[in-house]
Write a protein that holds these residues in place. Sequence first.
Motif, PDB file in Angstrom:
ATOM      1  N   ALA A 108       6.028 -15.902  65.123  1.00  0.00           N
ATOM      2  CA  ALA A 108       5.856 -15.497  66.518  1.00  0.00           C
ATOM      3  C   ALA A 108       4.673 -16.211  67.156  1.00  0.00           C
ATOM      4  O   ALA A 108       4.700 -16.550  68.340  1.00  0.00           O
ATOM      5  CB  ALA A 108       5.658 -13.986  66.602  1.00  0.00           C
ATOM      6  N   LEU A 109       3.631 -16.461  66.370  1.00  0.00           N
ATOM      7  CA  LEU A 109       2.447 -17.141  66.902  1.00  0.00           C
ATOM      8  C   LEU A 109       2.814 -18.552  67.347  1.00  0.00           C
ATOM      9  O   LEU A 109       2.298 -19.063  68.333  1.00  0.00           O
ATOM     10  CB  LEU A 109       1.367 -17.191  65.819  1.00  0.00           C
ATOM     11  CG  LEU A 109      -0.060 -17.083  66.323  1.00  0.00           C
ATOM     12  CD1 LEU A 109      -0.282 -15.790  67.043  1.00  0.00           C
ATOM     13  CD2 LEU A 109      -1.028 -17.238  65.172  1.00  0.00           C
ATOM     14  N   GLU A 146       4.991 -10.455  59.464  1.00  0.00           N
ATOM     15  CA  GLU A 146       3.557 -10.675  59.663  1.00  0.00           C
ATOM     16  C   GLU A 146       3.240 -11.389  60.975  1.00  0.00           C
ATOM     17  O   GLU A 146       2.077 -11.647  61.268  1.00  0.00           O
ATOM     18  CB  GLU A 146       3.004 -11.497  58.497  1.00  0.00           C
ATOM     19  CG  GLU A 146       3.072 -10.731  57.184  1.00  0.00           C
ATOM     20  CD  GLU A 146       2.219 -11.380  56.121  1.00  0.00           C
ATOM     21  OE1 GLU A 146       1.982 -12.601  56.230  1.00  0.00           O
ATOM     22  OE2 GLU A 146       1.792 -10.672  55.205  1.00  0.00           O
ATOM     23  N   GLY A 147       4.272 -11.723  61.720  1.00  0.00           N
ATOM     24  CA  GLY A 147       4.042 -12.360  63.014  1.00  0.00           C
ATOM     25  C   GLY A 147       3.594 -13.806  62.923  1.00  0.00           C
ATOM     26  O   GLY A 147       2.974 -14.320  63.854  1.00  0.00           O
ATOM     27  N   ARG A 148       3.881 -14.467  61.812  1.00  0.00           N
ATOM     28  CA  ARG A 148       3.463 -15.868  61.662  1.00  0.00           C
ATOM     29  C   ARG A 148       4.287 -16.787  62.544  1.00  0.00           C
ATOM     30  O   ARG A 148       3.763 -17.645  63.239  1.00  0.00           O
ATOM     31  CB  ARG A 148       3.608 -16.311  60.204  1.00  0.00           C
ATOM     32  CG  ARG A 148       2.421 -15.949  59.366  1.00  0.00           C
ATOM     33  CD  ARG A 148       2.688 -16.263  57.910  1.00  0.00           C
ATOM     34  NE  ARG A 148       1.822 -15.465  57.066  1.00  0.00           N
ATOM     35  CZ  ARG A 148       0.604 -15.843  56.699  1.00  0.00           C
ATOM     36  NH1 ARG A 148       0.136 -17.006  57.082  1.00  0.00           N
ATOM     37  NH2 ARG A 148      -0.143 -15.065  55.957  1.00  0.00           N
ATOM     38  N   TRP A 168       9.967  -8.182  65.173  1.00  0.00           N
ATOM     39  CA  TRP A 168       8.555  -8.592  65.060  1.00  0.00           C
ATOM     40  C   TRP A 168       7.718  -7.460  64.504  1.00  0.00           C
ATOM     41  O   TRP A 168       7.730  -6.350  65.063  1.00  0.00           O
ATOM     42  CB  TRP A 168       8.062  -9.016  66.435  1.00  0.00           C
ATOM     43  CG  TRP A 168       6.670  -9.530  66.491  1.00  0.00           C
ATOM     44  CD1 TRP A 168       6.228 -10.716  65.992  1.00  0.00           C
ATOM     45  CD2 TRP A 168       5.535  -8.912  67.113  1.00  0.00           C
ATOM     46  NE1 TRP A 168       4.898 -10.879  66.253  1.00  0.00           N
ATOM     47  CE2 TRP A 168       4.437  -9.785  66.941  1.00  0.00           C
ATOM     48  CE3 TRP A 168       5.332  -7.709  67.795  1.00  0.00           C
ATOM     49  CZ2 TRP A 168       3.158  -9.489  67.426  1.00  0.00           C
ATOM     50  CZ3 TRP A 168       4.069  -7.411  68.277  1.00  0.00           C
ATOM     51  CH2 TRP A 168       2.997  -8.301  68.091  1.00  0.00           C
ATOM     52  N   LYS A 169       7.023  -7.741  63.438  1.00  0.00           N
ATOM     53  CA  LYS A 169       6.144  -6.725  62.820  1.00  0.00           C
ATOM     54  C   LYS A 169       6.879  -5.404  62.638  1.00  0.00           C
ATOM     55  O   LYS A 169       6.408  -4.348  63.056  1.00  0.00           O
ATOM     56  CB  LYS A 169       4.882  -6.527  63.673  1.00  0.00           C
ATOM     57  CG  LYS A 169       3.937  -7.708  63.606  1.00  0.00           C
ATOM     58  CD  LYS A 169       2.683  -7.436  64.381  1.00  0.00           C
ATOM     59  CE  LYS A 169       1.764  -8.635  64.377  1.00  0.00           C
ATOM     60  NZ  LYS A 169       0.907  -8.717  63.199  1.00  0.00           N
ATOM     61  N   GLY A 177       3.510 -10.116  72.397  1.00  0.00           N
ATOM     62  CA  GLY A 177       3.943  -8.761  72.088  1.00  0.00           C
ATOM     63  C   GLY A 177       5.458  -8.705  72.161  1.00  0.00           C
ATOM     64  O   GLY A 177       6.120  -9.735  72.307  1.00  0.00           O
ATOM     65  N   LEU A 205       3.920 -15.817  71.203  1.00  0.00           N
ATOM     66  CA  LEU A 205       4.265 -14.431  71.512  1.00  0.00           C
ATOM     67  C   LEU A 205       3.000 -13.609  71.703  1.00  0.00           C
ATOM     68  O   LEU A 205       2.032 -13.757  70.973  1.00  0.00           O
ATOM     69  CB  LEU A 205       5.084 -13.853  70.349  1.00  0.00           C
ATOM     70  CG  LEU A 205       5.955 -12.653  70.689  1.00  0.00           C
ATOM     71  CD1 LEU A 205       7.240 -13.132  71.346  1.00  0.00           C
ATOM     72  CD2 LEU A 205       6.279 -11.845  69.437  1.00  0.00           C
TER      73      LEU A 205
END
Lengths: 183, 216
Positions: free
Chosen positions: A135-136, A131-133, A105-106, A142, A140
């Motif tokens: 994960a959203l 970019e954590g897309r 992640w990131k 963190g 998530l």
Amino acid sequence: MKTNRLLFLLPLLMLAILAGFFGWSLLAGRDPQSIGSPLVGRAAPHLAAPSLREGQPPLDDALLHTGKPVLVNFFASWCAPCLAEHPLMSRLAQREGVTIIGVAWKNKPDEARAWLARLGDPFKAVGYDLEGRMALDWGLSGVPETFLIDGQGIVRLHVRAPIGEQDLDRLLPLLKAGLGSGS
Amino acid sequence: MIPSPSLSPSKGERSTTKKRSLFFLLSPARGRGWERGLLALLLAVVALPALAVEPAEMLPDPALEARARTISRELRCVVCQNQSVDDSAADVAHDIRRAVRERLVAGDSDQQVLDWMVARYGDYVLMKPPFERGTLVLWLGAPLVLLVGAAGLALAARRRRSAPIAPAPLSDVETARLDLILRDAALRAAPQDEALSKKPHPEERPQDASRRVGNG
């Protein structure tokens, strides 16, 4: 004028109520910072991320619908708690035969790859979400966070913390015997 | 560029001029209007809260951007409990702001965006918790305590008004004694009134006035 003497007990009553609330908060292990997870009990969100291993196909939902429970672990090479839980992840994969899918992640792919090369790669498949897309979609907050997905693709556990020995009691039964049974 | 020593003031000189002008600005009695205004403006700029929303995140459409800002103010940052997504500089807050804008561009209503977030992060993500059975105490507790307190006060006030404490009537002895006192007082007051009505001595007046000026 006569005052109702019972009124003098009012502050004491308030104190008792407050003390009761604080006591309950302390003893019942209430965590006001806990976000909880609305995903537990629902179908897992989509898994869609390019693979961290060069030349391998991207992660997709088929990985979550194998009929076997899997762990989905979000990590990053810059995250110290991820380093702390890494040995346990390796143990789960090697000794317990648990299928773990990793998502960096990131994290720059080069750095994530170097981290895994240095510490060992416990993942059956590993992708990255720069970019954590994605994960959203997984709710998530963190890293590290770990999801337990049962054989039918339903989220059974969502741990918003590094996995430790204390988590094995609830993880292992679900991973081994719990082929789709409720948690 | 190398500054020529003859033209540029020495470091010491420069700092003293700076200091003097700063002190001048800070002294409220001496500062001229525009200087004090400048100071106020400077302080206002310094005091501005740092904006978490980066220019690159903003949408070109001002109406959509305004909606996005409103929604982000209602969303709680998931890693910094008491900040909204709009205020937070956290990485996740940045991602959420971006996702909110993407959903708005895709045509979602404000409520759909909020629901989308709640489906992933739960009620935790809302700055205002929903009005449900589990949150009844949270929403109604404080107003209820206020109402109970107000009702108690009103009740106490009414009880006091309905039973006023009347003073006991005077006895005969007391009435006679009171008459005596009043008559005595009236007799003593009469000559005093006469003395007061007398005009003061003419020489006293200027003395009084000068003393007043000296004191004042």
